[in-house]
Design a protein around this motif. Structure first.
Motif, short mmCIF file in Angstrom:
data_model
loop_
_atom_site.label_atom_id
_atom_site.label_comp_id
_atom_site.label_asym_id
_atom_site.label_seq_id
_atom_site.Cartn_x
_atom_site.Cartn_y
_atom_site.Cartn_z
N LEU A 1 0.85 -1.19 0.00
CA LEU A 1 0.00 0.00 0.00
C LEU A 1 0.88 1.24 0.00
CD1 LEU A 1 -2.97 -0.53 2.50
CD2 LEU A 1 -3.06 -0.42 0.03
N VAL A 2 0.54 2.18 -0.88
CA VAL A 2 1.27 3.45 -0.98
C VAL A 2 0.26 4.57 -0.76
CG1 VAL A 2 2.68 4.93 -2.44
CG2 VAL A 2 2.92 2.44 -2.59
N ILE A 3 0.49 5.39 0.26
CA ILE A 3 -0.47 6.43 0.64
C ILE A 3 0.25 7.77 0.75
CG2 ILE A 3 -2.11 7.20 2.40
CD1 ILE A 3 -2.64 4.30 3.06
N ASP A 4 -0.32 8.79 0.11
CA ASP A 4 0.30 10.11 0.08
C ASP A 4 -0.62 11.14 0.72
OD1 ASP A 4 1.74 12.36 -0.44
OD2 ASP A 4 1.61 12.27 -2.61
N GLU A 5 -0.51 11.32 2.03
CA GLU A 5 -1.22 12.38 2.76
C GLU A 5 -2.73 12.36 2.60
OE1 GLU A 5 -0.36 14.48 4.94
OE2 GLU A 5 1.77 14.82 4.77
N ALA A 6 -3.30 11.28 2.09
CA ALA A 6 -4.72 11.31 1.72
C ALA A 6 -5.64 11.39 2.91
CB ALA A 6 -5.06 10.08 0.88
N LEU A 7 -5.26 10.81 4.05
CA LEU A 7 -6.18 10.72 5.19
C LEU A 7 -6.34 12.04 5.92
CD1 LEU A 7 -5.29 7.23 6.65
CD2 LEU A 7 -7.05 7.85 5.00
N SER A 8 -5.59 13.06 5.52
CA SER A 8 -5.71 14.35 6.21
C SER A 8 -7.05 15.02 5.95
CB SER A 8 -4.58 15.28 5.77
OG SER A 8 -4.62 15.49 4.36
N VAL A 9 -7.79 14.58 4.91
CA VAL A 9 -9.07 15.22 4.61
C VAL A 9 -10.27 14.40 5.10
CG1 VAL A 9 -8.15 16.41 2.61
CG2 VAL A 9 -9.21 14.19 2.30
N GLY A 10 -10.03 13.24 5.70
CA GLY A 10 -11.14 12.42 6.15
C GLY A 10 -11.70 12.90 7.48
N ASP A 11 -12.99 12.57 7.75
CA ASP A 11 -13.56 12.93 9.03
C ASP A 11 -13.08 11.96 10.10
OD1 ASP A 11 -15.55 10.68 9.47
OD2 ASP A 11 -16.24 11.43 7.54
N ALA A 12 -13.37 12.28 11.37
CA ALA A 12 -12.81 11.52 12.48
C ALA A 12 -13.23 10.05 12.46
CB ALA A 12 -13.24 12.16 13.81
N TYR A 13 -14.50 9.77 12.18
CA TYR A 13 -14.98 8.39 12.15
C TYR A 13 -14.24 7.60 11.07
CZ TYR A 13 -18.96 9.40 15.22
OH TYR A 13 -19.74 9.74 16.29
N PHE A 14 -14.11 8.21 9.89
CA PHE A 14 -13.50 7.50 8.78
C PHE A 14 -12.00 7.28 9.02
CE2 PHE A 14 -11.65 7.24 4.47
CZ PHE A 14 -12.33 6.12 4.03
N VAL A 15 -11.31 8.26 9.58
CA VAL A 15 -9.89 8.10 9.86
C VAL A 15 -9.67 6.96 10.84
CG1 VAL A 15 -7.87 9.19 10.92
CG2 VAL A 15 -9.27 10.47 9.30
N GLN A 16 -10.51 6.86 11.87
CA GLN A 16 -10.39 5.76 12.82
C GLN A 16 -10.59 4.41 12.12
OE1 GLN A 16 -9.54 5.61 15.99
NE2 GLN A 16 -9.37 7.78 16.43
N PHE B 1 -13.10 1.03 28.97
CA PHE B 1 -13.04 2.01 27.88
C PHE B 1 -11.60 2.18 27.43
CE2 PHE B 1 -12.08 4.60 31.56
CZ PHE B 1 -11.16 5.54 31.10
N LEU B 2 -11.45 2.70 26.23
CA LEU B 2 -10.13 2.96 25.64
C LEU B 2 -10.20 4.28 24.88
CD1 LEU B 2 -7.27 2.14 24.76
CD2 LEU B 2 -8.30 0.75 22.95
N PHE B 3 -9.41 5.22 25.31
CA PHE B 3 -9.37 6.57 24.73
C PHE B 3 -8.26 6.58 23.68
CE2 PHE B 3 -8.80 11.07 24.34
CZ PHE B 3 -9.95 11.67 24.83
N ARG B 4 -8.62 6.85 22.41
CA ARG B 4 -7.65 6.80 21.31
C ARG B 4 -7.53 8.15 20.64
NH1 ARG B 4 -10.36 1.61 19.00
NH2 ARG B 4 -9.00 -0.08 19.67
N ASP B 5 -6.35 8.38 20.05
CA ASP B 5 -6.17 9.59 19.25
C ASP B 5 -6.51 9.30 17.80
OD1 ASP B 5 -4.01 8.24 18.19
OD2 ASP B 5 -2.49 9.59 18.98
N ARG B 6 -6.26 10.28 16.93
CA ARG B 6 -6.63 10.16 15.53
C ARG B 6 -5.94 9.00 14.83
NH1 ARG B 6 -3.94 12.06 11.25
NH2 ARG B 6 -2.57 13.23 12.63
N LEU B 7 -4.74 8.64 15.30
CA LEU B 7 -3.98 7.57 14.68
C LEU B 7 -4.35 6.20 15.23
CD1 LEU B 7 -0.45 9.24 14.70
CD2 LEU B 7 -2.05 9.07 12.79
N GLY B 8 -5.31 6.16 16.16
CA GLY B 8 -5.68 4.89 16.77
C GLY B 8 -4.78 4.49 17.91
N GLN B 9 -3.89 5.39 18.34
CA GLN B 9 -3.01 5.09 19.47
C GLN B 9 -3.80 5.17 20.77
OE1 GLN B 9 1.17 7.02 18.79
NE2 GLN B 9 -0.37 8.44 18.04
N SER B 10 -3.48 4.28 21.69
CA SER B 10 -4.13 4.28 23.00
C SER B 10 -3.53 5.39 23.85
CB SER B 10 -3.95 2.93 23.69
OG SER B 10 -4.51 1.90 22.91
N VAL B 11 -4.35 6.36 24.25
CA VAL B 11 -3.89 7.46 25.10
C VAL B 11 -4.02 7.07 26.56
CG1 VAL B 11 -4.20 9.90 25.67
CG2 VAL B 11 -4.54 9.13 23.32
#
Length: 447
Positions: A170-185, A349-359
């Motif tokens: 998979l090759v991705i070029d900055e594309a996820l910067s325009v997605g909404d929060a639900y979709f990015v997760q 519960f699990l609190f995550r950031d935009r990248l799916g990292q566990s905060v």
């Protein structure tokens, strides 16, 4: 190319011819190389590296450094001037917005077009079409021309396609910067699963994403590879170059405090708050968080022995919150309903950031270990977690919630909702790190 190497780049360069006037193109053609009417612009020069199967590589660099050109050469959408770029297996790419789509075609037609270009036949696309539509979640717009789509809808459909073509790379070029929060997760969950077996190559300006997702990082500047190595080391060097910061010597003389002490405030109580809180809350850095309403239809899984019926953030007076400020005391309330008898229920519960990292995360297991608590079918079981909301950097976050049965080590997940609550932080005093903490005292003094 070795069977373990997914991408091999050798002495790769790309040169563009820049003409000062339109007529110079014609003159160049007529002169047949006897005279040069253009200037050379080398977007890339002598790039070489290998990516092994299963690795995730992040590419960082300033705008115009050549990152996107490199990805396009690897994907084959550009021809190199010198050198080679080889990728083994099926390569799926999400490059510039709308690439690979015909704007006059409908979303449906573009799904068949794009998936066909990745090597899928009509029957294979038919079998996956409903899953692609479900992943993209653009509703009836799938039957509309993509020229009517917003940038977010473009990304949704394009990512849905590459997620279902069984790609090896998979090759991705900055594309996820325009997605909404639900979709990015949703995308991050897919990428983390893909990274277990596939090769991921992406370029980004998000240093946090590189450090937390990648095994290696590549820094490109003015078309040349400055550095390749661990994400931490490469990112540190890149940030130092961005800020033009010289390296700090390893040995630094100890500085002693003077009698004249300047502080941001002090507090002697154990339950202290940030001494700067009144000043911060009166500024545009007030850590305001918007809480979106609980959605029971978000992606979920589980054995079905219990169901999560509501998730709310409350204040200390048990009033539902739509907005809150970092540093405030809050209550996370999770209400569940048993569908069968539960002997040892656990709610967490699990609190995550935009990248799916566990905060941060927690559950009820330790607090109720050894205490008998059984729930009968139809009964409501409620968990409340009281804590002080951390000071969060400006970003989009999600709270996943679950009800299970058993122990920490061995349990049955009855209902897990990935993005039960979404939180958007609109302003923050925190510029680096995952969270901020209240400062009890800050000292500034002279020798």
């Amino acid at each position: 190319m070795s069977s373990e190497v997914s991408i091999k780049v050798e002495n790769l360069s790309k040169c563009y011819q820049i003409y000062g006037r339109p007529r110079d193109r014609l003159l160049q053609m007529l002169m047949r190389g006897r005279r040069q009417y253009f200037q050379e612009f080398w977007a890339l020069r002598d790039i070489s590296f290998e990516v092994r199967r299963g690795e995730t590589i992040g590419i960082i660099g300033r705008n115009g450094s050549g990152k996107s050109t490199l990805l396009q050469l690897i994907c084959g959408t550009l021809t190199p001037t010198t050198g080679t770029a080889e990728a083994k297996g099926r390569v799926a790419a999400l490059l510039e917005l709308g690439a690979g789509f015909n704007p006059e075609f409908t979303g449906r037609e573009n799904v068949y077009l794009a998936a066909g270009l990745y090597g899928l036949n009509r029957e294979e696309i038919d079998a996956r079409f409903e899953n692609i539509c479900e992943f993209a979640d653009i509703g009836e717009f799938i039957e509309q021309p993509v020229k009517t789509y917003s940038s977010g809808m473009f990304v949704r459909l394009a990512f849905a396609v590459i997620a279902h073509v069984d790609a090896d790379v998979l090759v991705i070029d900055e594309a996820l910067s325009v997605g909404d929060a639900y979709f990015v997760q949703k995308c991050m969950r897919f990428l983390r699963q893909f990274m277990e077996k596939g090769t991921l190559l992406f370029c980004t300006h998000d240093i946090g994403a590189v450090i937390n997702l990648c095994k290696k990082a590549i820094w490109i500047d003015h078309g040349k590879m400055v550095m390749m190595g661990t994400p931490k080391k490469v990112s540190e060097s890149y940030l130092a170059a961005l800020c033009a910061v010289p390296e700090i010597p390893a040995a630094v003389e100890e500085v002693t405090e003077t009698a004249t002490e300047q502080t941001a405030g002090t507090s002697t109580s154990d339950e202290y708050r940030d001494a700067r809180e009144p000043l911060i809350n009166a500024s545009n850095l007030r850590n305001e968080m918007e809480i979106l309403q609980f959605d029971p239809d978000r992606p979920a899984f589980g054995a079905g022995g219990a169901k999560i019926v509501s998730v709310r953030l409350l204040d200390r007076m048990s009033r539902p919150l739509a907005w809150l400020v970092g540093g405030e005391d809050v209550v996370l309330e999770i209400r569940t309903q048993a569908q069968q008898e539960l002997a040892r229920p656990i709610i967490g519960f699990l609190f995550r950031d935009r990248l799916g990292q566990s905060v941060f995360a927690d559950n009820t297991y330790l607090s109720y270990q050894g205490k008998e608590l059984s729930v009968q079918p139809g009964e409501i079981l409620t968990a409340r977690f009281e804590f002080r909301m951390p000071i969060m950097p400006r970003d989009k976050y999600s709270i996943a919630v679950s009800i299970a049965e058993g122990t920490q080590e061995q349990n049955i997940q009855h209902h897990w909702i990935h993005d039960a609550l979404m939180i958007e932080v609109h302003a923050s005093v925190v510029c680096l790190g995952l969270i901020g903490i209240p400062m009890k005292k800050i000292f500034l003094g002279k020798e």
